[in-house]
Design an enzyme around this catalytic site. Structure first.
Site, PDB file in Angstrom:
ATOM      1  N   ASN A 130       0.844  -1.193   0.000  1.00 50.76           N
ATOM      2  CA  ASN A 130       0.000   0.000   0.000  1.00 50.76           C
ATOM      3  C   ASN A 130       0.874   1.235   0.000  1.00 50.76           C
ATOM      4  OD1 ASN A 130      -0.421   2.005   2.428  1.00 50.76           O
ATOM      5  ND2 ASN A 130       0.204   0.050   3.343  1.00 50.76           N
ATOM      6  N   ASN A 171      -3.962   6.517  16.646  1.00 52.47           N
ATOM      7  CA  ASN A 171      -2.731   6.449  15.851  1.00 52.47           C
ATOM      8  C   ASN A 171      -2.477   7.830  15.245  1.00 52.47           C
ATOM      9  OD1 ASN A 171      -1.207   5.998  13.161  1.00 52.47           O
ATOM     10  ND2 ASN A 171      -0.917   4.071  14.251  1.00 52.47           N
ATOM     11  N   CYS A 218       5.612   5.459   8.809  1.00 55.93           N
ATOM     12  CA  CYS A 218       4.888   5.383   7.534  1.00 55.93           C
ATOM     13  C   CYS A 218       5.894   5.505   6.393  1.00 55.93           C
ATOM     14  CB  CYS A 218       3.834   6.482   7.428  1.00 55.93           C
ATOM     15  SG  CYS A 218       3.050   6.483   5.789  1.00 55.93           S
ATOM     16  N   LYS A 251       5.283   3.566  17.269  1.00 59.23           N
ATOM     17  CA  LYS A 251       5.163   2.513  16.243  1.00 59.23           C
ATOM     18  C   LYS A 251       6.404   2.537  15.354  1.00 59.23           C
ATOM     19  CE  LYS A 251       2.041   0.490  12.844  1.00 59.23           C
ATOM     20  NZ  LYS A 251       0.676   0.465  12.319  1.00 59.23           N
ATOM     21  N   ILE A 287       5.642  -4.614  13.816  1.00 59.00           N
ATOM     22  CA  ILE A 287       6.320  -3.738  12.875  1.00 59.00           C
ATOM     23  C   ILE A 287       5.296  -3.037  11.968  1.00 59.00           C
ATOM     24  CG2 ILE A 287       8.447  -5.055  12.781  1.00 59.00           C
ATOM     25  CD1 ILE A 287       7.468  -6.402  10.208  1.00 59.00           C
ATOM     26  N   GLY A 304       1.449  -9.313   9.572  1.00 57.67           N
ATOM     27  CA  GLY A 304       1.046 -10.572   8.958  1.00 57.67           C
ATOM     28  C   GLY A 304       0.262 -11.512   9.842  1.00 57.67           C
ATOM     29  N   GLY A 313      -3.678  -6.617  10.748  1.00 55.49           N
ATOM     30  CA  GLY A 313      -3.795  -5.587   9.725  1.00 55.49           C
ATOM     31  C   GLY A 313      -4.369  -6.098   8.427  1.00 55.49           C
TER      32      GLY A 313
HETATM   33  C1  SIN Z   1      -0.345   5.051   4.710  1.00 56.97           C
HETATM   34  O1  SIN Z   1      -1.350   5.722   4.987  1.00 56.97           O
HETATM   35  O2  SIN Z   1       0.395   5.324   3.753  1.00 56.97           O
HETATM   36  C2  SIN Z   1       0.004   3.860   5.558  1.00 56.97           C
HETATM   37  C3  SIN Z   1       0.354   4.248   6.942  1.00 56.97           C
HETATM   38  C4  SIN Z   1       1.582   3.579   7.455  1.00 56.97           C
HETATM   39  O3  SIN Z   1       2.112   2.665   6.827  1.00 56.97           O
HETATM   40  O4  SIN Z   1       2.060   3.968   8.511  1.00 56.97           O
END
Ligand code: SIN
Length: 302
Positions: free
Chosen positions: A70, A101, A132, A167, A193, A246, A267
């Protein structure tokens, strides 16, 4: 014997250790047609920033063997909207402690969002996302250096009235040194992670699949990496760790806890099977029975 699934994170008691991971469960609404989400231990809502964000250009999802990439780019409605609209709506469907978060692009951004969210009644834990991989000038940039991770931790601790969990990113040479830097700077706990930086190429178009070229890989393929990192970090710090990466089954939850995690986030599995978290929670007592575990909180790091 009735199994005891409860766990405690920094004084916050959860009925069970299963928590949907941020970004895979929105603010809970989309899952209510599938099941009563009050079965969850808690939930970590979508990463929230000071200002609203539209996110990255599309395509921003790519399927992969054993997982997905993603590059959402922290799409969210901004902290004020979350406080005024999302949290009251969430409170009407979910009656348990929640995890806020929080992401940012500067120390000031993080501090601002923490100051706003720390007073929200239902928020029990602040999860500070310094990992991120999909944004420039923020996110993971803070989670790949001990100094930056410590600076964010110390700054948010000054204004937080709730436990602060940092995180962490797996995209580092030595996650243990980052974890120790956060602990030394006052973190109450850690979440790990986040996703592994990855890339796919469209063979016909000879271009990256993702508009942002790279993205974060998650899903069952990362599980062994996550277990390894949770095990390494919990061997080096005293603060509690929420393990994720995972996790797909009740046995994965127990494995994460044997690696040292106090609670576990789920997740990508939510995106494959919307009832994944419920299925895992319902399967836990049976798996505990097979392994002669009466209380999940009795699980010791191996
Ligand atoms: C995202 O919104 O790009 C994902 C958030 C993340 O991986 O911390």
């Amino acid at each position: 014997m009735v199994k005891d699934l409860s766990v405690t994170l920094s004084g916050v008691r959860l009925d069970n250790p299963v928590i949907p991971a941020s970004g895979t469960f929105g603010f809970g609404q989309e899952f209510t047609p599938y099941y009563d989400i009050n079965i969850l231990g808690s939930l970590s809502f979508k990463g929230t920033t000071r200002e609203a964000r539209f996110g990255n250009p599309t395509p921003r999802i790519a399927e992969c063997p054993a997982g997905m990439l993603n590059s959402v780019g922290l799409q969210n409605p901004g902290v004020e909207h979350v406080l005024q609209d999302e949290l009251p709506r969430l409170r009407s469907i979910f009656h348990k402690p929640i995890i806020a978060n929080i992401s940012g692009f500067s120390v000031e951004d993080y501090v601002y969002a923490v100051e706003r969210l720390t007073e929200a009644e239902q928020v029990a834990i602040l999860e500070i996302n310094i990992s991120c991989p999909n944004v420039h000038g923020g996110g993971m940039a803070f989670g790949t250096s001990c100094e930056a991770a410590a600076a964010i931790t110390a700054a948010v601790k000054k204004v937080a009235t709730k436990p602060v969990y940092i995180k962490l990113s797996p995209n580092v040479t030595d996650i243990v040194s980052i974890a120790r830097a956060c602990e030394d700077a006052g973190a109450d706990g850690l979440s790990l992670i986040n996703t592994l930086l990855g890339m796919r190429i469209d063979l016909q178009r000879r271009r990256p699949v993702l508009a942002n070229v790279m993205g974060g890989y998650s899903g069952p393929g990362v599980f062994p990496v996550a277990v390894r990192m949770v095990y390494q970090v919990t061997g080096a710090v005293k603060i509690p760790v929420i393990g994720m990466g995972g996790v797909t089954t009740a046995r994965d939850v127990i494995e994460m806890m044997m690696a040292g995690a106090r609670a576990v986030q789920v997740g990508a599995a939510n995106l494959v099977n919307p009832t994944a978290c419920r299925d895992i929670i319902e399967a836990l007592p049976g798996e505990m029975e097979k392994l002669h575990i009466d209380r999940l909180s009795d699980i010791q790091r191996i």
